[in-house]
Design a protein around this motif. Structure first.
Motif, short mmCIF file in Angstrom:
data_model
loop_
_atom_site.label_atom_id
_atom_site.label_comp_id
_atom_site.label_asym_id
_atom_site.label_seq_id
_atom_site.Cartn_x
_atom_site.Cartn_y
_atom_site.Cartn_z
N ALA A 63 0.83 -1.20 0.00
CA ALA A 63 0.00 0.00 0.00
C ALA A 63 0.87 1.25 0.00
CB ALA A 63 -0.93 -0.01 1.20
N PHE A 64 1.96 1.21 0.74
CA PHE A 64 2.89 2.35 0.78
C PHE A 64 3.60 2.52 -0.55
CE2 PHE A 64 7.37 3.59 1.30
CZ PHE A 64 7.22 4.88 1.80
N MET A 65 4.08 1.43 -1.13
CA MET A 65 4.87 1.51 -2.37
C MET A 65 4.03 1.93 -3.56
SD MET A 65 8.05 0.99 -1.78
CE MET A 65 8.75 0.54 -3.36
N ALA A 66 2.74 1.63 -3.54
CA ALA A 66 1.88 2.01 -4.66
C ALA A 66 1.84 3.52 -4.83
CB ALA A 66 0.47 1.47 -4.44
N GLY A 67 2.14 4.24 -3.77
CA GLY A 67 2.15 5.70 -3.86
C GLY A 67 3.52 6.29 -4.10
N CYS A 68 4.53 5.42 -4.27
CA CYS A 68 5.90 5.90 -4.51
C CYS A 68 6.15 6.07 -6.00
CB CYS A 68 6.92 4.93 -3.92
SG CYS A 68 6.91 4.86 -2.13
N THR A 69 6.64 7.21 -6.37
CA THR A 69 6.94 7.47 -7.78
C THR A 69 8.43 7.59 -8.04
OG1 THR A 69 6.68 9.86 -7.41
CG2 THR A 69 4.73 8.63 -8.14
N GLN A 70 9.21 7.82 -6.99
CA GLN A 70 10.66 8.00 -7.15
C GLN A 70 11.39 6.67 -7.07
OE1 GLN A 70 12.30 10.84 -7.95
NE2 GLN A 70 10.25 11.73 -8.16
N PRO A 71 12.25 6.36 -8.04
CA PRO A 71 13.08 5.15 -7.93
C PRO A 71 13.92 5.19 -6.67
CG PRO A 71 13.21 6.09 -10.14
CD PRO A 71 12.51 7.12 -9.28
N GLY A 72 14.28 4.03 -6.18
CA GLY A 72 15.11 3.96 -4.98
C GLY A 72 14.82 2.71 -4.19
N ILE A 73 15.63 2.49 -3.14
CA ILE A 73 15.43 1.37 -2.23
C ILE A 73 14.65 1.86 -1.02
CG2 ILE A 73 16.56 -0.15 -0.58
CD1 ILE A 73 16.89 -1.36 -3.18
N TYR A 74 13.55 1.18 -0.72
CA TYR A 74 12.72 1.50 0.44
C TYR A 74 12.69 0.30 1.38
CZ TYR A 74 11.00 5.28 -2.60
OH TYR A 74 10.91 6.37 -3.44
#
Length: 255
Positions: A233-244
């Motif tokens: 659910a959190f990642m679906a809102g991420c637009t910037q590449p990177g490691i989370y």
């Protein structure tokens, strides 16, 4: 509606995640990826992610380390964030994950439990205070079907301790060939496999006349599934590449 694709859908964790998602509003699993293409849910199952022609907002991967690179190729081609819950990756596979994170958002954690991730913070604080006056030993226990040893969680905990120690720690996994006293600057990591143990991790700080133990026990696989779904659910809102990682999920709850 949040659309999720689930890699490893017919595995133990895949089935638990399917149950968790089915009980939540505002999300659904639209496709599964698995070498076993039996349909056990209300979604189609594909042996190869590239066979799926539909849309999804995020992918949860609870499959096998050998499948990660192919899945990342799919995610990169379609610009889809991915939550990698699979452990046991080789150095080459980890390099592929890092490379993919320069193009798409990639979530990776050695353990999806919020409790374990809070434990890492306790370990960092403990190691910073106790320093080189205490020997560090890690014991992890899992069921007899687990493939990798030590667990990804044990290595994650070891890294948390090592980051805060005032010396460069050596990870030692096997002492049976050593005929010497324990060197001071090492972290011992022991793995136990048996029965149906879901997951247990203990970190011991052993000093003169005292032992400090920080321990986490998972009583069911559901704690990992809940963490994976929360991460999706959190990642679906991420637009910037990177490691989370899970720290990003925890931090987002305070906003």
């Amino acid at each position: 509606m949040l659309k999720i694709a689930l890699s490893g859908c017919n595995g133990r964790m895949g089935r638990v995640i399917t149950d968790i998602v089915s009980g939540r509003e505002g999300m659904e699993i639209v496709a599964g990826f698995d070498i076993n293409t039996a349909k056990n849910g209300a979604f189609p199952v594909f042996a190869d992610p590239f066979e799926f022609q539909g849309d999804c907002d995020v992918i949860i991967d609870f499959s096998n380390a050998s499948s990660t690179e192919h899945l990342l190729d799919y995610c990169e081609k379609h610009h889809i964030p991915v939550v990698i819950c699979t452990t046991g990756h080789s150095a080459e596979q980890l390099a592929k994950i890092r490379e993919a994170s320069t193009k798409i958002p990639v979530f990776r954690s050695g353990n999806m439990s919020i409790g374990i991730n809070l434990m890492t913070e306790l370990l960092r604080k403990s190691a910073a205070v106790l320093g080189d006056k205490y020997d560090v030993e890690i014991i992890e226990k899992h069921h007899n079907q687990k493939l990798d040893a030590p667990s990804g969680t044990a290595l994650m905990l070891a890294d948390a301790v090592a980051d805060a120690l005032p010396y460069d720690a050596e990870y030692v996994y096997d002492r049976h060939e050593r005929r010497e006293k324990r060197p001071a600057h090492e972290i011992g990591i022991s793995a136990i496999r048996g029965g149906t143990i879901v997951g247990e991790h203990s970190v011991l700080f052993c000093g003169r006349d005292e032992i400090i133990e920080i321990k986490h026990t998972a009583l069911s696989r559901e704690v990992f599934a809940v963490g994976a779904v929360d991460a999706a659910a959190f990642m679906a809102g991420c637009t910037q590449p990177g490691i989370y990682d899970m720290n990003d999920v925890i931090a987002s709850r305070g906003k």
